[in-house]
Motif scaffolding. Structure first.
Motif, PDB file in Angstrom:
ATOM      1  N   VAL A  65       1.066  -1.162   0.069  1.00 45.40           N
ATOM      2  CA  VAL A  65       0.092  -0.019  -0.052  1.00 45.40           C
ATOM      3  C   VAL A  65       0.890   1.092   0.027  1.00 45.40           C
ATOM      4  CG1 VAL A  65      -1.592   1.199   1.177  1.00 45.40           C
ATOM      5  CG2 VAL A  65      -1.655  -1.197   1.148  1.00 45.40           C
ATOM      6  N   TRP A  69       0.886   3.349  -3.470  1.00 46.79           N
ATOM      7  CA  TRP A  69      -0.097   4.294  -3.188  1.00 46.79           C
ATOM      8  C   TRP A  69      -0.898   4.998  -4.328  1.00 46.79           C
ATOM      9  CZ3 TRP A  69      -0.272   9.448  -3.543  1.00 46.79           C
ATOM     10  CH2 TRP A  69       0.981   9.967  -3.720  1.00 46.79           C
ATOM     11  N   PHE A  72      -3.027   2.750  -6.134  1.00 46.30           N
ATOM     12  CA  PHE A  72      -4.328   2.736  -5.663  1.00 46.30           C
ATOM     13  C   PHE A  72      -5.317   3.923  -5.926  1.00 46.30           C
ATOM     14  CE2 PHE A  72      -1.940  -0.895  -3.594  1.00 46.30           C
ATOM     15  CZ  PHE A  72      -2.812  -1.647  -3.641  1.00 46.30           C
ATOM     16  N   VAL A 199      -3.501  -7.068  -1.539  1.00 47.99           N
ATOM     17  CA  VAL A 199      -3.792  -6.120  -0.538  1.00 47.99           C
ATOM     18  C   VAL A 199      -5.234  -6.287  -0.207  1.00 47.99           C
ATOM     19  CG1 VAL A 199      -4.452  -3.653  -0.109  1.00 47.99           C
ATOM     20  CG2 VAL A 199      -2.422  -4.360  -1.211  1.00 47.99           C
TER      21      VAL A 199
END
Length: 271
Positions: A65, A69, A72, A199
């Motif tokens: 993550v 990032w 995402f 994730v």
């Protein structure tokens, strides 16, 4: 959680290091966690030990993550080029995680009862290694060089292979990268896609496991869970970059031979 009687901080740190190092290598993090617990004297039959092995994986996944990032965030934004050439989006992730998620929910108790153990890990290390060698030998020229090139069909095919990762020792990255190669996805793209899909899978698995194990966990378990999670997070940050570099130099079959060697050692140590 018990080591004979009780686990100590040292055991939590060791488990976290092992998880962080192996979560992203196709050598099976879960298999190594079970083996490490066995060597440390932890009882893998204890429900809270099994839960710890799941929760500590979340630390390594949190590393994904942090490192990805921007990817995402991009799932929830629209770029001008999307209408011309579809990029990686949430539907790819959903299709890839759907098969394993359904299987895990339906057979969670069966998997934890019959597949979590040193002996079953030996068999899955060998089986997973054979799949990796086969994928490396028979994969065709990639049509998807980056994660943005992966099609919905390829994402779903990778998801089908991820079901194999529910067998501890088979390896999530090993099964999905193998599936990616057979689906004509490049090594690097398959690995990065594996990271991204892990994730939601691991967040869901951890939440489900904590909910179902809430009645047998206690406050004294929290420090060990936290230490293991934090350790795996820090080590996982380093492991991700290292693995992507190794994929440019090593074939997947290299890791398969390691798995065979590890299985052979375990036959002498455990059996």
């Amino acid at each position: 959680m018990e080591r004979g009687q009780e686990v100590d901080i040292f055991s939590s740190i060791i488990m976290g290091i092992v998880e962080g190092l192996t979560e992203f290598l196709p050598v099976s993090s879960t298999g190594h966690m079970i083996i490490t617990a066995h060597l440390l004297g932890l009882s893998t039959d204890q429900e809270n030990v099994k839960t710890f092995e799941v929760v500590v994986q979340l630390g390594a996944v949190l590393a994904v993550v942090v490192l990805y990032w921007r990817t995402f965030v991009g799932f929830f934004t629209v770029k001008p080029g999307d209408r011309v050439m579809p990029r990686l989006n949430l539907l790819h992730i959903f299709l890839a995680m759907l098969p394993a998620s359904i299987t895990a929910v339906l057979f969670r108790d069966v998997i934890k009862q019959y597949l979590f153990g040193p002996t079953t890990v030996v068999y899955s290390l060998i089986a997973g290694g054979l799949l990796m060698i086969a994928a490396e030998k028979w994969h065709m020229k990639p049509t998807a060089q980056t994660v943005d090139d992966i099609t919905y069909k390829q994402a779903f095919m990778i998801g089908l292979f991820q079901i194999l990762a529910l067998w501890p020792g088979f390896s999530r990255s090993g099964s999905t990268i193998s599936g990616g190669l057979l689906a004509r996805v490049s090594h690097t793209a398959a690995a990065e896609f594996t990271f991204l899909v892990s994730v939601p899978i691991m967040f869901g698995a951890t939440a489900l496991d904590l909910w179902k194990s809430a009645d047998i966990l206690s406050v004294k378990d929290i420090p060990y869970f936290a230490i293991g999670l934090l350790t795996s997070f820090c080590v996982g940050m380093l492991a991700i970059k290292t693995f992507l570099s190794l994929l440019k130099k090593w074939k997947l079959s290299t890791f398969a031979y390691y798995r065979f060697g590890l299985a052979l050692v375990l036959l002498f140590i455990i059996l």
